[in-house]
Enzyme design. Structure first.
Site, PDB file in Angstrom:
ATOM      1  CD  GLU A 116       1.560  39.898 -29.982  1.00 51.84           C
ATOM      2  OE1 GLU A 116       0.363  40.123 -30.216  1.00 51.84           O
ATOM      3  OE2 GLU A 116       2.115  38.813 -30.208  1.00 51.84           O
ATOM      4  CD  GLU A 170      -1.364  36.041 -27.856  1.00 52.80           C
ATOM      5  OE1 GLU A 170      -2.167  35.522 -28.640  1.00 52.80           O
ATOM      6  OE2 GLU A 170      -1.422  37.228 -27.516  1.00 52.80           O
TER       7      GLU A 170
HETATM    8  C1  GAL Z   1      -1.859  38.035 -30.796  1.00 47.24           C
HETATM    9  C2  GAL Z   1      -0.814  37.151 -31.477  1.00 47.24           C
HETATM   10  C3  GAL Z   1      -0.203  37.858 -32.668  1.00 47.24           C
HETATM   11  C4  GAL Z   1      -1.276  38.452 -33.524  1.00 47.24           C
HETATM   12  C5  GAL Z   1      -2.153  39.361 -32.692  1.00 47.24           C
HETATM   13  C6  GAL Z   1      -3.278  39.998 -33.447  1.00 47.24           C
HETATM   14  O1  GAL Z   1      -2.695  37.307 -29.993  1.00 47.24           O
HETATM   15  O2  GAL Z   1       0.187  36.807 -30.558  1.00 47.24           O
HETATM   16  O3  GAL Z   1       0.578  36.959 -33.379  1.00 47.24           O
HETATM   17  O4  GAL Z   1      -2.026  37.427 -34.069  1.00 47.24           O
HETATM   18  O5  GAL Z   1      -2.747  38.645 -31.684  1.00 47.24           O
HETATM   19  O6  GAL Z   1      -2.792  40.791 -34.445  1.00 47.24           O
END
Ligand code: GAL
Length: 844
Positions: free
Chosen positions: A252, A183
């Site tokens: 994600e 990110e």
């Molecule tokens: C995303 C990040 C993850 C985790 C998630 C929130 O932005 O890539 O590593 O932090 O948010 O759980």
């Protein structure tokens, strides 16, 4: 020749040497999908971070992931675990990345290894080892030579470890994908033009490692070719990759959200999660990963933050303890099966989208031999009835219907066939072994942690020092100690002088001791880590000691320049007589520093040391106290947790292993909702529970850390507690529920095995969670218009007389049962109304 090879394979399989992957696979991609050995694949993935559970839990978690319909397991790689000291690697125990990957491979699943090595992940310092910060001239995550050299060295090390073990698909292993960075696109504007060259460098560095499988960068719109830029978020259906040659991938999909100390517990309804998933595949996506599928536990001091809680449950489909969360896990399994029924159509052609009205969308994948369709209603309020291919379909608000044959709806994301489980925690006191301990009645012994400076490696310095630069995160704790002489005629001594001490700290929490006594405490929050204290104090004539115990609760893991976010008492520290309006600034005085606690140096966490006291009587509610006892493991093999209700703050160890920081005295702020409306866009604070209660009282103790008898628990309590109140909690499943409407499609398995079943309509199925249980009673059954949720079902105005006896007859004494949800099977208590069957059962 063939015969010899066959014989070799048989021998290897018999001896368990050969897992499901052994022949090299060629992994590439095109604009539609990852392509494995020439075939485009529709893949479902889920995150499980290996150090957030134990190696003993891994096989069960992987199996439940496979049963839940995952094809891929994703994990980050945690640099600060693997290289705690520069050039000294650790891949043992929970850090055994290779073992974890091999287990996933042996289960027949693929692996996505997100190396980062910046990972964010609510992990201490975003995964970076703190020693990195002390390399001269280093700047993290930008075009900086010292940083790039370290990042390259670690990335190459991990790739090398994986290659040595032949874990890449190109070598016959399960790893089909890798990630570099994480990110960076979210923050890169803060790094000016150096950001662009850093991204370019990271891409070239990664691809030069020749893993033979594709690399991704998430939330990185300018990811250079051939790196695939992927999406992270609660929804990714509107995402498009930065090249017509790259597939649409979602790395994600946040299945819930993380918990902070001081925060309420977030949860995400499965109807919304399923909607997001189906919309993604509907809109051309072919790879989706749940972050998290199993969240687990932040053992030890691994949480990031600051203020990330020890539990990383995440409201994930598999809960912190490794048990399936229903109906989340079960409903998503059905969603995955429905999507897999469409795989052929999804990979053979491009989507054709058409509108069926406002907020109503049909997407058809049709080739000469197959046709699959998705019908979506993205309206947040109203249901709709649409006509598609000449047939009529009812679409509840905020839902997607999946039609693998472009005709029959096998699943609607808002209609749940899966069971729900109602569970509760039951407590039992710690079975303390009084005889094994020198302690008397209570079975507990203790050691007082001295207030202020007690170690001989303390040091003095003029002025106040930032904490992380001082401790290098060797400990949460840093003592700042100052002696000041107060003469008899000074205003601070006068009766009624209203003397106060001001302390300003960057965080994260602080205890103030005046002349050895706790005078006040303060803490920051996940929104603002700073602590500003103003406490009334009493000084004595002569020498006075001000001891400030400053502590960190997980180092910053997110944001531009997160490594520069400091902690500790940076001042000012001021004495003020409010009555006389006199202020003395102590900030630039001669402060003495002590890194960490004496008990840490003595290794008390293991329980050893000859200094444990057991007489005259156990001190309770005393700050800075180490406690220890010996206990028997709770009977059985169910997952267990220690219940710290009533405790202050500290850390706990079982047989020398840290179960994490505990902090039940920090209660949850936030806006909770009595029920969560799944319709409409989800966000991290949309659905919260537990407001006003401690953020976390239960702390997972992995079963494998316990022996039947003779276990040691050690606590370090900062604020004050009564250790004899510590108890074990275990999760009991009280009821199994299901609520299925006449309008639900039949369960997916019935479609694939018997296509005629659609005429029979929906089915309510129950299955006891443990293999040795049977359904022992039906606590509730109603066919008609029942209300409520599992545990609080009640009859509606319309209710059939015989539903209870029909369900009892079909279910009692069996491990699982099914009942047709139809008027033919259950009678017709009211005409012209859509009816449903609600059942609550118990298993024994
Ligand atoms: C995303 C990040 C993850 C985790 C998630 C929130 O932005 O890539 O590593 O932090 O948010 O759980």
């Amino acid at each position: 020749m063939m015969g010899v090879r066959f014989a070799v394979v048989v021998v290897l399989v018999v001896f368990g040497v050969l897992d499901s992957f052994s022949l090299a696979a060629n992994v590439t991609y095109d604009h539609r999908a990852l392509v494995i050995d020439g075939e485009r694949r529709v893949l479902v993935s889920g995150s499980i971070h290996y150090p957030r559970s134990t190696p003993e839990m891994w096989p069960g978690l992987i199996q439940k992931s496979k049963d839940g319909g995952l094809d891929v397991i994703e994990t980050y790689v945690f640099w600060n675990l693997h290289e705690p000291v520069r050039n000294q690697y650790n891949f043992e125990g929970r850090n055994d990345l290779v073992k974890f990957i091999k287990l996933v491979g042996a289960a027949g699943l693929y692996v996505h290894v997100r190396i980062g090595p910046y990972v964010c992940a609510e992990w201490n310092y975003g995964g970076f080892p703190v020693w990195l910060h002390f390399i001269p001239g280093i700047e993290f995550r930008t075009d900086n030579e010292p940083f790039k050299a370290e990042m390259k060295r670690f990335t190459a090390k991990i790739v090398d470890v994986l290659k040595q073990e032949k874990l890449y698909a190109s070598q016959g292993g399960p790893v089909i994908l890798s990630q570099i960075e994480n990110e960076y696109g979210n923050i890169q504007s803060h790094y000016g033009s150096a950001a662009k060259s850093y991204v370019q460098w990271a891409a070239t560095m990664a691809t030069s490692l020749n893993t033979g499988v594709p690399w991704v960068m998430c939330n990185q719109p300018d990811a250079p070719d051939p790196i695939i830029n992927t999406c992270n978020g609660f929804y990714c259906d509107q995402f498009t990759p930065n090249s017509k040659n790259k597939p649409k991938m979602w790395t994600e999909n946040w299945s819930g959200w993380f918990l902070s100390f001081g925060g309420a517990s977030p949860y995400r309804p499965v109807e919304d999660l399923a909607f997001a998933v189906a919309r993604f595949y509907q809109n051309g996506g072919t790879f989706q990963n749940y972050y998290m599928y199993h969240g687990g536990t932040n053992f030890g001091r691994t949480t990031g933050g600051p203020f990330i809680a020890t539990s990383y449950d995440y409201d994930a489909p598999i809960d912190e303890y490794g048990q399936v969360r229903q109906p989340k896990w079960g409903h998503l399994r059905e969603v995955h099966k429905a999507i897999k029924m469409c795989e052929k159509a999804l990979v053979s052609t491009e989507p054709a989208v058409s509108s069926l009205g406002q907020n109503l969308e049909a997407t058809v994948y049709k080739s000469s031999s197959v046709c699959s369709a998705f019908l979506a209603n993205v309206n947040t309020q109203s249901d709709a009835t649409v006509t598609f291919n000449g047939n009529s379909y009812h679409l509840p608000a905020w839902s997607v219907s999946i039609l693998p044959d472009c005709k029959n709806v096998v699943l609607n994301t808002a209609k749940i066939n899966s069971v729900t489980m109602r569970s509760s925690f039951s407590n039992q006191p710690l079975k303390v072994d009084v005889s094994a301990s020198e302690a008397f009645d209570s079975g507990w012994s203790w050691i007082e942690e001295p207030v202020g400076i007690s170690k001989n490696n303390s040091f003095a310095k003029l002025g106040l020092s930032e904490q992380i630069n001082t401790t290098a995160d060797k400990s949460d704790y840093l003592w700042y100690s100052l002696s000041t002489d107060i003469k008899g005629d000074e205003p601070f001594l006068e009766n009624g002088s209203e003397t106060v001490l001001h302390v300003d700290s960057l965080g994260h929490a602080l205890h103030v001791f005046i002349n050895g006594k706790l005078a006040g405490s303060g803490k920051g929050s996940s929104d603002n880590s700073k602590v500003s204290l103003e406490i009334p104090i009493t000084m004595v004539p002569g020498r006075n000691t001000i001891d400030l115990l400053s502590l960190t609760v997980g180092l910053q893991n997110y944001g531009a320049f997160f490594e520069k976010r400091g902690a500790g008492v940076t001042g000012p520290v001021k004495l003020e007589s409010q009555k006389n309006s006199i202020t003395v600034d102590l900030s630039s005085g001669q402060w003495t520093y002590q890194i960490g606690l004496k008990g840490e140096d003595l290794g008390l966490s293991s329980g050893s040391s000859s200094q444990w006291l057991s007489q005259p009587s156990l001190p309770k509610n005393k700050p800075l106290t180490w406690y220890k006892t010996t206990f028997d493991a709770p009977a059985g093999s169910d997952p267990v947790a220690l219940d710290f209700t009533g405790f202050g703050k500290g850390e706990a160890w079982i047989n020398g292993q840290s179960i994490g920081r505990y902090w039940p005295s920090y209660t949850a702020s936030g806006q909770c909702t009595a029920s969560c409306n799944y319709k409409g866009a989800y966000s991290a604070n949309k659905c919260l529970k537990n407001c006003g209660k401690p953020s976390q009282t239960l702390y997972h103790v992995p079963r494998s850390w316990l022996k039947p008898t003779g276990n040691t628990v050690v606590l370090f309590e900062e604020i004050g507690s009564d250790p004899t109140r510590l108890s074990f909690a275990s999760k009991q499943i009280e009821s199994l529920c299901s609520h299925v409407s006449e309008s639900h499609p039949p369960p997916i398995d019935m479609w694939s095995s018997d296509s005629k079943l659609q005429k029979k309509g929906p089915v309510l199925s129950l299955e006891c969670p443990s293999p040795n249980q049977v359904i022992s009673s039906i606590k509730f059954a109603s066919f008609g218009t029942p209300h409520g949720t599992c545990g609080s079902f009640s009859h509606g105005q319309c209710s059939s007389q015989n539903a209870l006896s029909i369900v009892q007859k079909a279910c009692i004494g069996s491990k699982s049962c099914s009942v047709q949800v139809s008027i033919e099977a259950l009678g017709n208590p009211c005409r012209g109304k859509t009816k449903s069957l609600a059942v609550e059962a118990s298993c024994h």
